[in-house]
Design a protein around this motif. Structure first.
Motif, mmCIF file in Angstrom:
data_model
loop_
_atom_site.group_PDB
_atom_site.id
_atom_site.type_symbol
_atom_site.label_atom_id
_atom_site.label_comp_id
_atom_site.label_asym_id
_atom_site.label_seq_id
_atom_site.Cartn_x
_atom_site.Cartn_y
_atom_site.Cartn_z
ATOM 1 N N UNK A 164 0.826 -1.204 0.000
ATOM 2 C CA UNK A 164 0.000 0.000 0.000
ATOM 3 C C UNK A 164 0.867 1.263 0.000
ATOM 4 N N UNK A 165 1.905 1.288 0.826
ATOM 5 C CA UNK A 165 2.797 2.446 0.864
ATOM 6 C C UNK A 165 3.462 2.673 -0.482
ATOM 7 N N UNK A 166 3.851 1.593 -1.137
ATOM 8 C CA UNK A 166 4.468 1.721 -2.471
ATOM 9 C C UNK A 166 3.458 2.249 -3.497
ATOM 10 N N UNK A 167 2.217 1.814 -3.386
ATOM 11 C CA UNK A 167 1.178 2.316 -4.296
ATOM 12 C C UNK A 167 0.938 3.807 -4.075
ATOM 13 N N UNK A 168 0.939 4.231 -2.830
ATOM 14 C CA UNK A 168 0.763 5.650 -2.517
ATOM 15 C C UNK A 168 1.924 6.465 -3.104
ATOM 16 N N UNK A 169 3.138 5.930 -3.023
ATOM 17 C CA UNK A 169 4.298 6.623 -3.616
ATOM 18 C C UNK A 169 4.119 6.779 -5.123
ATOM 19 N N UNK A 170 3.668 5.710 -5.793
ATOM 20 C CA UNK A 170 3.436 5.769 -7.234
ATOM 21 C C UNK A 170 2.337 6.750 -7.584
ATOM 22 N N UNK A 171 1.294 6.776 -6.770
ATOM 23 C CA UNK A 171 0.180 7.680 -7.020
ATOM 24 C C UNK A 171 0.604 9.137 -6.848
ATOM 25 N N UNK A 172 1.396 9.415 -5.823
ATOM 26 C CA UNK A 172 1.846 10.791 -5.573
ATOM 27 C C UNK A 172 2.747 11.292 -6.710
ATOM 28 N N UNK A 173 3.481 10.367 -7.334
ATOM 29 C CA UNK A 173 4.383 10.759 -8.417
ATOM 30 C C UNK A 173 3.639 11.015 -9.721
ATOM 31 N N UNK A 174 2.686 10.160 -10.058
ATOM 32 C CA UNK A 174 2.058 10.214 -11.384
ATOM 33 C C UNK A 174 0.640 10.804 -11.389
#
Length: 309
Positions: free
Chosen positions: A101-111
């Motif tokens: 989930x944390x990794x998905x949030x990082x991807x979402x914040x970037x793109x």
């Protein structure tokens, strides 16, 4: 107008089951037949005519999650309007789930930094202790792990109305100028001397808008049930499924009870409207006539002002 919706979570968390229940009119009893989702299943769901939900149901097996977060990272997380992340409240791999989930949030914040995030703590019907306590604990944990993003957390189950409450809120967030609909529903309620008017999407029967949404400060003299919208969605979907099994088509519904009168009828090509009246002197024929007279205006709202932004 196309909106990309990511549906993510660990394998077995219940993503495909809830998608089937909401968008394919399948009852909860049939969801046990579904197998695991392989990679990404894309579905285009037409909602309110011109609004199309581009729903990406992402398989939750470790190999797929690792691929989403590495080689497919930009493809998965670009142009996202809403991320729905599903957590199995009874999982034995909660720490690994949080890592993904944390990794998905990082991807979402970037793109897709402007995307809305909804977290569904699913299968709450399996909690043995106090559900509210377990949900509050999980909510606090997820908010802490969300890297400062505003998130909305729901406890859900396919066996009650909670799933409709969550998905109605999600879809409502995607409708631009939904407050315009609420204002016109309030006008329709006044014309009918109605207690409340509720607008449902035709296929999913998710709540689109309500007349009370335009009058949030008005005290409710009838003490209406707080989960009435979601409960109505669940009951009507179950009734429509029964009609389908009997090879009949659902058109409308009228109820005249001692406490209130209710009329559910088609308003536009893509919506149904429910009018609730507590005044015993008002006839259902008058309510249906007002619905008929309001159709043209709501068709215009749906095709013009609602989607103008």
């Amino acid at each position: 107008m196309r909106k990309k919706v990511l549906l993510m979570g660990a394998s077995g968390s219940g993503k495909t089951s809830m998608r089937s229940l909401i968008f394919s009119n399948n009852p909860a009893s049939l969801t046990t037949r579904f197998g695991a989702t392989i990679d990404v299943e894309q579905n285009h769901v037409r909602f309110l005519g011109d609004l199309v939900l581009n729903l990406w149901d992402c398989g939750g097996q470790d190999s797929f999650m690792d691929s989403y977060l590495s080689t497919q990272r930009s493809t998965i997380f670009q142009h996202v309007a809403v991320l729905i992340y599903v957590f199995d409240i009874e999982t034995r791999e909660a720490l690994k789930d949080l890592d993904y989930y944390r990794d998905c949030i990082d991807g979402l914040k970037k793109y897709s930094a402007e995307a809305k995030v909804f977290l569904l703590v699913h299968k709450v019907d399996l909690v043995r202790g106090n559900v509210d306590d377990a949900l509050a604990k999980k909510r606090a944990q997820l908010e802490q792990e969300s890297a400062g993003l505003a998130v909305t957390v729901f406890g859900t189950s396919i066996y009650n109305e909670s799933l409709y409450r969550a998905w109605s809120r999600i879809v409502h967030s995607l409708i631009p100028n939904a407050n315009i609909l609420s204002k016109h529903l309030s006008t329709l309620a006044q014309a009918c001397s109605a207690t409340e008017v509720v607008l449902f999407e035709r296929t999913t029967f998710l709540v689109v808008a309500t007349s009370s949404g335009a009058d949030k400060d008005v005290e409710d003299p009838h003490k209406l049930d707080g989960i009435r919208y979601e409960r109505t969605s669940e009951l009507i979907k179950a009734f429509k499924y029964s009609c389908t099994r009997a090879r009949e088509e659902f058109h409308s519904l009228e109820m005249e009870l001692s406490e209130f009168t209710a009329v559910l009828d088609e308003l536009t090509r893509n919506t149904y409207v429910l009018i609730i009246v507590h005044n015993p002197t008002i006839e259902t024929a008058a309510l249906k006539m007002n619905i008929c007279l309001a159709r043209k205006k709501f068709e215009e709202l749906q095709t013009d002002s609602l989607f103008s932004s």
